[in-house]
Scaffold this active site. Structure first.
Site, PDB file in Angstrom:
ATOM      1  CG  LEU A   1      -1.934   1.151   1.314  1.00 22.88           C
ATOM      2  CD1 LEU A   1      -2.896   1.120   0.130  1.00 22.88           C
ATOM      3  CD2 LEU A   1      -2.688   1.086   2.631  1.00 22.88           C
ATOM      4  CG  ASP A   2      -0.598   4.699   0.014  1.00 25.32           C
ATOM      5  OD1 ASP A   2      -1.176   4.755  -1.085  1.00 25.32           O
ATOM      6  OD2 ASP A   2      -1.174   4.908   1.102  1.00 25.32           O
ATOM      7  CD  GLU A   3       5.698   0.244   1.517  1.00 23.91           C
ATOM      8  OE1 GLU A   3       6.465  -0.599   1.021  1.00 23.91           O
ATOM      9  OE2 GLU A   3       5.405   0.262   2.725  1.00 23.91           O
TER      10      GLU A   3
END
Length: 284
Positions: free
Chosen positions: A227-229
């Site tokens: 997530l969000d990486e």
């Protein structure tokens, strides 16, 4: 004139640029743009070039076949070739926030974005009137933990029916499924504030305000299972001071989200991004 865009990466080695440019000249092409980058840490060569051809003898499939035999195999290249005139089909995923959606559709309607937008998918009905205003089909696909598999199945059916090339999460407030990510690898673009991981949760601007931050920002990236990486495409910041209110923070943040997401879409649609090891090479 027909124009093509070629993206290449491979192990850095002698003679790549000469081999590619000589090949393009040999088949009657004229190179109008060329940029290259060497990642010395990874020992990887990246290149993007644009070529134009007279339409008389232009055959894209023949060019692809010959390019593979003469260059891709000898140099062990990863490569893609695209017709520059061809506009990719972009699907928009939205929830209830409308600022990014309005911005994208406004830019699209004025011809600023080199894309086609055949549809909008949402887990809520709230933004249907905006889609209607821009005369774009709107699909309400409920998506919760209890019906996640059904939601994913419906999303994939719709995306397949419209031959979608890439997806933009324009403030879509759901975590997309691993299966969808796998089927659209490096083809799902997200936007969010840049406070993570320092200020997570539903009210990051409130938390940042209470901590007295001096800059706020937005980040656009490709979606991965982490997530969000995912690989970062575009970022920007603006300064804030003690004189700004929470409302000022939110307004400035939304302005950044709009502009950063639009830049990311433009870069992707114009085939100016290459992904390698969770990083991006972004050509001008």
């Amino acid at each position: 004139m027909k124009k093509i865009i070629i993206l290449i990466y491979c192990k850095d080695q002698k003679g790549i640029i000469a081999a590619v440019t000589n090949y393009i000249a040999a088949i009657g092409g004229n190179i109008v743009y060329l940029d290259q980058h060497v990642d010395s840490d990874q020992d990887v060569f990246f290149m993007r070039l644009e070529c134009e051809f007279a339409t008389d003898n232009f055959d894209l499939e023949t060019i692809k076949d010959n390019f593979e035999q003469n260059l891709v195999l000898p140099f062990a290249m990863y490569w893609t070739i695209h017709l520059k005139q061809s506009k990719p089909n972009m699907a928009l995923f939205v929830s209830k926030y409308d600022h990014c959606l309005y911005d994208i559709l406004s830019r699209y309607s004025t011809g600023e974005l080199h894309v086609e937008i055949p549809l909008i998918i949402s887990n809520h009905e709230d933004l249907r009137p905006i889609a209607n205003r821009f005369e774009i089909p709107f699909y309400h696909v409920p998506f919760t933990k209890e019906i996640k598999q059904e939601g994913e199945k419906k999303q994939l059916e719709i995306l397949d029916a419209y031959s979608i090339d890439f997806i933009v999460l324009a403030r879509y407030m759901q975590i997309v499924t691993p299966n969808l990510i796998e089927q659209f690898k490096n083809k799902i673009i997200n936007i969010h504030h840049s406070f993570l991981p320092a200020f997570p949760g539903a009210k990051p601007y409130h938390s940042a305000f209470n901590s007295g931050v001096k800059i706020i920002g937005a980040t656009s990236h490709y979606v991965t299972a982490e997530l969000d990486e995912g690989p970062i495409i575009e970022q920007d910041i603006t300064r804030v001071t003690h004189s700004h209110s929470i409302e000022d923070f939110i307004i400035k943040g939304r302005d950044l989200e709009r502009t950063v997401l639009a830049r990311a879409i433009k870069l992707h649609a114009e085939r100016k991004i290459m992904v390698y090891n969770n990083k991006t090479v972004v050509f001008s």
